[in-house]
Design an enzyme around this catalytic site. Structure first.
Site, PDB file in Angstrom:
ATOM      1  N   ASP A   1      -8.145  16.572 -16.107  1.00  0.00           N
ATOM      2  CA  ASP A   1      -8.313  15.150 -16.422  1.00  0.00           C
ATOM      3  C   ASP A   1      -8.037  14.943 -17.911  1.00  0.00           C
ATOM      4  O   ASP A   1      -8.780  15.437 -18.768  1.00  0.00           O
ATOM      5  CB  ASP A   1      -9.749  14.750 -16.050  1.00  0.00           C
ATOM      6  CG  ASP A   1     -10.023  13.278 -16.226  1.00  0.00           C
ATOM      7  OD1 ASP A   1      -9.449  12.673 -17.149  1.00  0.00           O
ATOM      8  OD2 ASP A   1     -10.832  12.730 -15.454  1.00  0.00           O
TER       9      ASP A   1
ATOM     10  N   TYR B   1     -17.156  13.993 -16.172  1.00  0.00           N
ATOM     11  CA  TYR B   1     -17.574  12.593 -16.072  1.00  0.00           C
ATOM     12  C   TYR B   1     -18.549  12.482 -14.883  1.00  0.00           C
ATOM     13  O   TYR B   1     -18.326  13.107 -13.833  1.00  0.00           O
ATOM     14  CB  TYR B   1     -16.339  11.700 -15.886  1.00  0.00           C
ATOM     15  CG  TYR B   1     -16.714  10.309 -15.462  1.00  0.00           C
ATOM     16  CD1 TYR B   1     -17.578   9.533 -16.237  1.00  0.00           C
ATOM     17  CD2 TYR B   1     -16.252   9.764 -14.267  1.00  0.00           C
ATOM     18  CE1 TYR B   1     -17.955   8.262 -15.834  1.00  0.00           C
ATOM     19  CE2 TYR B   1     -16.626   8.498 -13.862  1.00  0.00           C
ATOM     20  CZ  TYR B   1     -17.484   7.752 -14.654  1.00  0.00           C
ATOM     21  OH  TYR B   1     -17.867   6.501 -14.250  1.00  0.00           O
TER      22      TYR B   1
ATOM     23  N   ARG C   1       0.841  -1.213   0.000  1.00  0.00           N
ATOM     24  CA  ARG C   1       0.000   0.000   0.000  1.00  0.00           C
ATOM     25  C   ARG C   1       0.871   1.257   0.000  1.00  0.00           C
ATOM     26  O   ARG C   1       0.450   2.326  -0.430  1.00  0.00           O
ATOM     27  CB  ARG C   1      -0.979  -0.004   1.192  1.00  0.00           C
ATOM     28  CG  ARG C   1      -1.882   1.226   1.230  1.00  0.00           C
ATOM     29  CD  ARG C   1      -3.162   1.046   2.030  1.00  0.00           C
ATOM     30  NE  ARG C   1      -2.964   0.370   3.284  1.00  0.00           N
ATOM     31  CZ  ARG C   1      -2.422   0.908   4.380  1.00  0.00           C
ATOM     32  NH1 ARG C   1      -2.036   2.175   4.373  1.00  0.00           N
ATOM     33  NH2 ARG C   1      -2.278   0.202   5.473  1.00  0.00           N
TER      34      ARG C   1
ATOM     35  N   LYS D   1      -8.801   3.442 -19.450  1.00  0.00           N
ATOM     36  CA  LYS D   1      -9.151   3.769 -20.828  1.00  0.00           C
ATOM     37  C   LYS D   1      -7.944   3.562 -21.763  1.00  0.00           C
ATOM     38  O   LYS D   1      -7.443   2.462 -21.843  1.00  0.00           O
ATOM     39  CB  LYS D   1      -9.706   5.186 -20.871  1.00  0.00           C
ATOM     40  CG  LYS D   1     -10.763   5.473 -19.777  1.00  0.00           C
ATOM     41  CD  LYS D   1     -12.027   4.720 -19.998  1.00  0.00           C
ATOM     42  CE  LYS D   1     -12.994   4.647 -18.842  1.00  0.00           C
ATOM     43  NZ  LYS D   1     -12.981   5.614 -17.795  1.00  0.00           N
TER      44      LYS D   1
HETATM   45  N1  LCS Z   1     -12.309  10.664 -15.596  1.00  0.00           N
HETATM   46  C1  LCS Z   1     -12.890  10.494 -16.805  1.00  0.00           C
HETATM   47  C2  LCS Z   1     -12.774  11.562 -17.838  1.00  0.00           C
HETATM   48  C3  LCS Z   1     -13.604   9.329 -17.069  1.00  0.00           C
HETATM   49  O1  LCS Z   1     -14.158   9.187 -18.276  1.00  0.00           O
HETATM   50  C4  LCS Z   1     -13.718   8.343 -16.047  1.00  0.00           C
HETATM   51  C5  LCS Z   1     -14.507   7.106 -16.271  1.00  0.00           C
HETATM   52  C6  LCS Z   1     -13.108   8.566 -14.818  1.00  0.00           C
HETATM   53  C7  LCS Z   1     -12.399   9.747 -14.621  1.00  0.00           C
HETATM   54  C8  LCS Z   1     -13.163   7.564 -13.698  1.00  0.00           C
HETATM   55  O2  LCS Z   1     -12.323   6.504 -13.999  1.00  0.00           O
HETATM   56  P1  LCS Z   1     -12.546   5.002 -13.458  1.00  0.00           P
HETATM   57  O3  LCS Z   1     -12.671   5.094 -11.980  1.00  0.00           O
HETATM   58  O4  LCS Z   1     -13.775   4.473 -14.099  1.00  0.00           O
HETATM   59  O5  LCS Z   1     -11.284   4.315 -13.896  1.00  0.00           O
HETATM   60  N2  LCS Z   1     -15.323   7.166 -17.392  1.00  0.00           N
HETATM   61  C9  LCS Z   1     -16.185   6.254 -17.795  1.00  0.00           C
HETATM   62  C10 LCS Z   1     -16.986   6.404 -18.935  1.00  0.00           C
HETATM   63  O6  LCS Z   1     -17.056   7.406 -19.643  1.00  0.00           O
HETATM   64  N3  LCS Z   1     -17.659   5.307 -19.142  1.00  0.00           N
HETATM   65  O7  LCS Z   1     -17.446   4.385 -18.123  1.00  0.00           O
HETATM   66  C11 LCS Z   1     -16.496   4.942 -17.194  1.00  0.00           C
END
Ligand code: LCS
Length: 400
Positions: free
Chosen positions: A185, A113, A60, A210
């Site tokens: 972001d 998001y 951790r 992603k």
């Molecule tokens: N920031 C952006 C721009 C995102 O698109 C997402 C997730 C996150 C943060 C959060 O990331 P995660 O915790 O899911 O790794 N976006 C998603 C979307 O557009 N579709 O499903 C998840």
């Protein structure tokens, strides 16, 4: 070799920040799938906890496989350091909570998001953290929202899900004038297409789920920034709130990064053709893709952002039921949230990724109820277009 400073992104994505394998010399850095690290003696353990001796303690607090990914991402984003998390939301929440406390205020983009919006809009009030949501493309509105207790500005560009783009130089100018931290972001672009540190952004967040990983099999996040900032996050909201990345996931993302540049370029090639196809189709009312000449941020493509990326938003020329029938008739493109995977993924933000917003909040944020978002994958572009075309015929039959 490992100390060499690389300048080209493609090379950095493969070699930068390598931890390696001193024991056996394996090419791929091993997955150090261990919770803890053994000390030679009690004194060594005490020295490591006191920070008087380098070395790992407990996963951790740090892990060599995760460290390689952090070092590589810092190199790709041209920042001093990076911290890895078990999800993008882990990175967003830890970064914000490390920099905000009771009585502080932040200025955030109204369109974000969905879960980032939920965190800032619903959860932060409980900690006494205030927010003003703004049209982040309007520098005057951003500046007017700044209060005495404002600490930071938070946004995405391009914005999920409507592909509105933000001029980072303008945000940076306002932030510097008022001595504010900028948290940006960069998930939609990846460092291949956009390097926010060149525009003065302080902390750069990715949902590594992603494009960075790229294969749709990991949930992960990362934040890149100055050494002091990253150390603060690691010693507070990463260590004590604990949303750490697993060594196995770090290894998968590090593997994904080796092909990041090749994949992202192909995502762009395909998305440009799909955007053109949609833009010229009579069954489509509007296409939002920065690569199209009529997009308001088209001037940022080739300057702030190298290319327009792999995500497109659009509205069909028909009712919401028509849009649903179109999506349900797709044969190859998959109906799923997430983006940046090899598979073409299509989703309806109002009922899926942006459902944490109320309809009124979506309207205020410029997120239409009928918007569809497509993450163009790595299949042959002709097959993607053929699938979209056959599904669009369903709507046209009705219109005829
Ligand atoms: N920031 C952006 C721009 C995102 O698109 C997402 C997730 C996150 C943060 C959060 O990331 P995660 O915790 O899911 O790794 N976006 C998603 C979307 O557009 N579709 O499903 C998840």
């Amino acid at each position: 070799m490992s100390d060499k400073k690389f300048t080209n992104l493609e090379t950095k994505a493969i070699h930068a920040g390598r931890v390696g394998d001193p024991s056996f010399g394996s090419l791929a850095t091993p997955i150090h799938q261990t919770s803890t690290f053994v000390f030679d003696n009690v004194q060594q353990g005490a020295n490591r906890f006191a920070g008087e001796e380098a070395g790992y303690i407990y996963s951790r607090l740090g892990n060599p496989t995760v460290r390689e990914l952090e070092q590589r991402m810092a190199a790709l984003e041209n920042t001093e350091d990076a911290a890895a998390f078990g999800s993008g939301m882990g990175a967003v929440s830890a970064t914000l909570l490390a920099n905000l406390q009771k009585g502080d205020h932040l200025v955030a983009s109204a369109a974000l998001y969905g879960c980032t919006f939920a965190l800032i809009n619903h959860k932060f009030a409980q900690f006494g953290i205030e927010v003003t949501f703004v049209d982040i493309t309007n520098a005057e509105e951003v500046e007017a929202a700044i209060q005495e207790n404002t600490k930071l500005i938070y946004f995405e560009t391009p914005i999920n899900p409507n592909l509105v783009c933000v001029n980072m130089a303008e945000i940076s100018r306002v932030a510097k004038k008022h001595n504010l931290l900028t948290v940006m972001d960069n998930t939609f672009m990846s460092p291949v297409l956009q390097q926010p540190s060149n525009y003065g952004m302080n902390l750069i967040i990715h949902s590594a789920t992603k494009y960075l990983n790229g294969h749709g099999d990991v949930i992960a996040g990362i934040v890149c920034g100055g050494a002091e900032q990253i150390e603060n996050i690691k010693l507070t909201t990463l260590k004590d709130m604990g949303a750490v990345m697993s060594p196995n996931d770090a290894w998968l993302i590090t593997r994904g990064l080796k092909t990041l540049s090749v994949r992202v370029e192909r995502h762009c090639d395909n998305a440009e053709k799909v955007a053109d196809f949609l833009d010229n189709h009579s069954g489509i009312k509007q296409v939002y893709y920065p690569g199209l000449k009529h997009h308001p941020a088209n001037h940022l493509v080739g300057t702030q952002m190298k290319r327009a990326g792999g995500v497109i938003a659009f509205e069909v020329d028909g009712s919401f039921d028509d849009a649903v029938r179109f999506m349900n008739n797709l044969k190859m493109c998959r109906i799923a949230v997430s983006l940046g995977d090899a598979e073409t993924l299509i989703q309806h933000p109002a009922s899926m990724t942006h459902s944490p917003y109320t309809p009124e909040e979506r309207a205020a944020a410029g997120i239409s109820e009928t918007l569809i978002r497509i993450s163009v994958g790595l299949e042959h572009v002709d097959d993607i277009i053929e699938d979209l075309e056959q599904a669009l015929k369903v709507i046209q039959i009705k219109a005829a």
